[in-house]
Enzyme design. Structure first.
Site, PDB file in Angstrom:
ATOM      1  N   LYS A   1      -2.996   1.267  41.391  1.00 33.52           N
ATOM      2  CA  LYS A   1      -4.503   0.693  41.477  1.00 33.52           C
ATOM      3  C   LYS A   1      -5.147   1.323  41.183  1.00 33.52           C
ATOM      4  O   LYS A   1      -6.537   0.913  39.546  1.00 33.52           O
ATOM      5  CB  LYS A   1      -4.810   0.201  43.369  1.00 33.52           C
ATOM      6  CG  LYS A   1      -4.212  -1.188  44.289  1.00 33.52           C
ATOM      7  CD  LYS A   1      -4.099  -0.624  45.278  1.00 33.52           C
ATOM      8  CE  LYS A   1      -4.213   0.625  45.998  1.00 33.52           C
ATOM      9  NZ  LYS A   1      -3.303   0.990  46.808  1.00 33.52           N
TER      10      LYS A   1
ATOM     11  N   ARG B   1       2.949  12.169  42.172  1.00 36.82           N
ATOM     12  CA  ARG B   1       1.885  12.174  41.418  1.00 36.82           C
ATOM     13  C   ARG B   1       0.865  13.324  42.061  1.00 36.82           C
ATOM     14  O   ARG B   1       0.821  13.908  42.734  1.00 36.82           O
ATOM     15  CB  ARG B   1       1.005  10.996  42.607  1.00 36.82           C
ATOM     16  CG  ARG B   1      -1.035  10.596  41.557  1.00 36.82           C
ATOM     17  CD  ARG B   1      -1.237   9.406  42.769  1.00 36.82           C
ATOM     18  NE  ARG B   1      -1.601   8.728  44.695  1.00 36.82           N
ATOM     19  CZ  ARG B   1      -1.848   7.894  44.591  1.00 36.82           C
ATOM     20  NH1 ARG B   1      -2.048   7.554  44.114  1.00 36.82           N
ATOM     21  NH2 ARG B   1      -2.115   8.258  45.973  1.00 36.82           N
TER      22      ARG B   1
ATOM     23  N   ARG C   1      -2.206  15.710  45.989  1.00 37.67           N
ATOM     24  CA  ARG C   1      -3.050  15.258  47.287  1.00 37.67           C
ATOM     25  C   ARG C   1      -2.674  15.820  48.880  1.00 37.67           C
ATOM     26  O   ARG C   1      -1.349  15.187  48.810  1.00 37.67           O
ATOM     27  CB  ARG C   1      -3.952  13.765  47.489  1.00 37.67           C
ATOM     28  CG  ARG C   1      -4.681  13.608  46.708  1.00 37.67           C
ATOM     29  CD  ARG C   1      -4.797  12.156  46.061  1.00 37.67           C
ATOM     30  NE  ARG C   1      -4.885  10.891  47.345  1.00 37.67           N
ATOM     31  CZ  ARG C   1      -4.553   9.594  47.264  1.00 37.67           C
ATOM     32  NH1 ARG C   1      -5.317   9.275  45.926  1.00 37.67           N
ATOM     33  NH2 ARG C   1      -4.277   8.905  48.319  1.00 37.67           N
TER      34      ARG C   1
ATOM     35  N   ARG D   1      -8.369  -3.334  53.627  1.00 34.99           N
ATOM     36  CA  ARG D   1      -6.830  -3.425  53.623  1.00 34.99           C
ATOM     37  C   ARG D   1      -6.605  -3.415  54.632  1.00 34.99           C
ATOM     38  O   ARG D   1      -5.826  -3.165  55.632  1.00 34.99           O
ATOM     39  CB  ARG D   1      -7.315  -1.240  53.459  1.00 34.99           C
ATOM     40  CG  ARG D   1      -6.765  -0.531  52.477  1.00 34.99           C
ATOM     41  CD  ARG D   1      -6.446   0.820  52.750  1.00 34.99           C
ATOM     42  NE  ARG D   1      -5.723   1.847  52.072  1.00 34.99           N
ATOM     43  CZ  ARG D   1      -5.883   2.066  50.916  1.00 34.99           C
ATOM     44  NH1 ARG D   1      -7.039   2.531  50.446  1.00 34.99           N
ATOM     45  NH2 ARG D   1      -5.429   3.290  50.205  1.00 34.99           N
TER      46      ARG D   1
HETATM   47  P1  AMP Z   1      -6.548   5.780  48.507  1.00 37.65           P
HETATM   48  O1  AMP Z   1      -7.261   6.710  47.221  1.00 37.65           O
HETATM   49  O2  AMP Z   1      -7.241   4.116  47.954  1.00 37.65           O
HETATM   50  O3  AMP Z   1      -4.985   6.175  48.290  1.00 37.65           O
HETATM   51  O4  AMP Z   1      -7.480   6.147  49.563  1.00 37.65           O
HETATM   52  C1  AMP Z   1      -7.211   7.024  50.562  1.00 37.65           C
HETATM   53  C2  AMP Z   1      -6.759   7.177  51.697  1.00 37.65           C
HETATM   54  O5  AMP Z   1      -8.210   7.331  51.740  1.00 37.65           O
HETATM   55  C3  AMP Z   1      -6.156   6.256  52.461  1.00 37.65           C
HETATM   56  O6  AMP Z   1      -5.338   6.568  52.443  1.00 37.65           O
HETATM   57  C4  AMP Z   1      -6.788   5.823  53.878  1.00 37.65           C
HETATM   58  O7  AMP Z   1      -6.949   6.627  54.718  1.00 37.65           O
HETATM   59  C5  AMP Z   1      -8.606   6.028  53.194  1.00 37.65           C
HETATM   60  N1  AMP Z   1      -8.881   4.470  52.560  1.00 37.65           N
HETATM   61  C6  AMP Z   1      -9.421   4.377  51.233  1.00 37.65           C
HETATM   62  N2  AMP Z   1     -10.167   2.949  51.848  1.00 37.65           N
HETATM   63  C7  AMP Z   1      -9.395   3.029  52.637  1.00 37.65           C
HETATM   64  C8  AMP Z   1     -10.160   1.242  53.295  1.00 37.65           C
HETATM   65  N3  AMP Z   1     -10.248   0.346  52.811  1.00 37.65           N
HETATM   66  N4  AMP Z   1      -9.623   1.683  55.039  1.00 37.65           N
HETATM   67  C9  AMP Z   1      -8.829   2.100  55.139  1.00 37.65           C
HETATM   68  N5  AMP Z   1      -9.055   3.625  54.598  1.00 37.65           N
HETATM   69  C10 AMP Z   1      -9.420   3.531  53.782  1.00 37.65           C
END
Ligand code: AMP
Length: 248
Positions: free
Chosen positions: A42, A156, A191, A117
């Site tokens: 994404k 990654r 990460r 989410r």
């Molecule tokens: P991402 O970079 O989108 O993979 O997000 C990394 C982490 O941020 C996720 O594993 C969640 O812990 C948190 N996170 C990101 N977006 C959301 C969301 N919309 N709702 C809840 N937690 C989020």
């Protein structure tokens, strides 16, 4: 807010609403939501799509990582949750998203990655946009197998420069020089939430919450499913999305 501040606040809100409508009269906004498991691509897709369409790239994950990097009070609350692969509570996520979406730079529309989410988040996004007489125009679901997601997440790497945030993969998207960002020359890092012990948990969490979100956008007739595999040629998903948008 005191009564004396009220006229100023009303004027501020009205003039912002007027500016938004002038902008939309010139070009209607487009809000695109990217759905898919962690590692589905994404973020990479949004980073290509947003400049190609002249939209902003809005990522809740990036917003949260910035709070953590800046050591804010919010960052301290969410850091352990993110590191453990959990979801940040809806009330925090919704407040962060509402504030970000109301910024002028997002009035033309945005490519939204990592949000919603949960079903509550999907409904809030609808409410926010409905207040502006707008809607989510397209929701793309990047549909990949659990095995593929695990391979992508564990390989990654991310630029350690928070202003850059560029992502790489040790097999599929290598930097020119090992361990160094092509764009800003900062070292690449893994990460914490991409470490093997957290990855499976993130994918399971995604699978548990994704169904109602897909139903939500299916009912609103804006859902498109794009099958992805790790064997796809480079740019395949980008081209499929541009074609679906009629922008290829
Ligand atoms: P991402 O970079 O989108 O993979 O997000 C990394 C982490 O941020 C996720 O594993 C969640 O812990 C948190 N996170 C990101 N977006 C959301 C969301 N919309 N709702 C809840 N937690 C989020």
């Amino acid at each position: 807010m005191s009564l004396l501040q009220l006229p100023g606040r009303i004027w501020h809100t009205a003039s912002f609403a007027f500016m938004r409508h002038v902008m939309w009269a010139i070009r209607p906004p487009t809000y695109i939501v990217l759905l898919g498991g962690p590692g589905a691509g994404k973020g990479t897709l949004a980073a290509e799509l947003a400049p190609a369409l002249g939209l902003t790239h809005l990522s809740t994950g990036n917003l949260f990582r910035r709070e953590i990097a800046q050591g804010t009070a919010l960052g301290k609350v969410i850091e352990p949750i993110m590191n453990a692969g959990g979801l940040v509570p809806d009330e925090i996520t919704l407040a962060v998203m509402a504030e970000e979406l109301s910024r002028k730079r997002n009035w033309r529309g945005a490519v939204i990655d990592g949000f919603p989410r949960t079903d509550a988040q999907a409904r809030l996004l609808d409410d926010l946009l409905t207040d502006w007489d707008q809607r989510v125009n397209f929701a793309f679901f990047l549909d990949g197998s659990k095995e593929d997601l695990e391979v992508r997440l564990s390989g990654r790497r991310m630029c350690s420069n928070r202003e850059c945030n560029r992502t790489y993969h040790v097999v599929f998207s290598k930097p020119l020089k090992d361990g160094v960002c092509d764009k800003c020359s900062h070292p690449l890092i893994q990460r914490d939430d991409d470490k093997p012990e957290v990855v499976a948990q993130r994918i399971d969490k995604f699978n548990a919450t994704n169904g109602p979100i897909l139903t939500h956008y299916y009912r609103r007739r804006c859902l498109q499913r794009i099958k992805t595999t790790n064997k796809d040629p480079k740019g395949h998903v980008f081209r499929a999305v541009m074609e679906a948008l009629g922008a290829d």
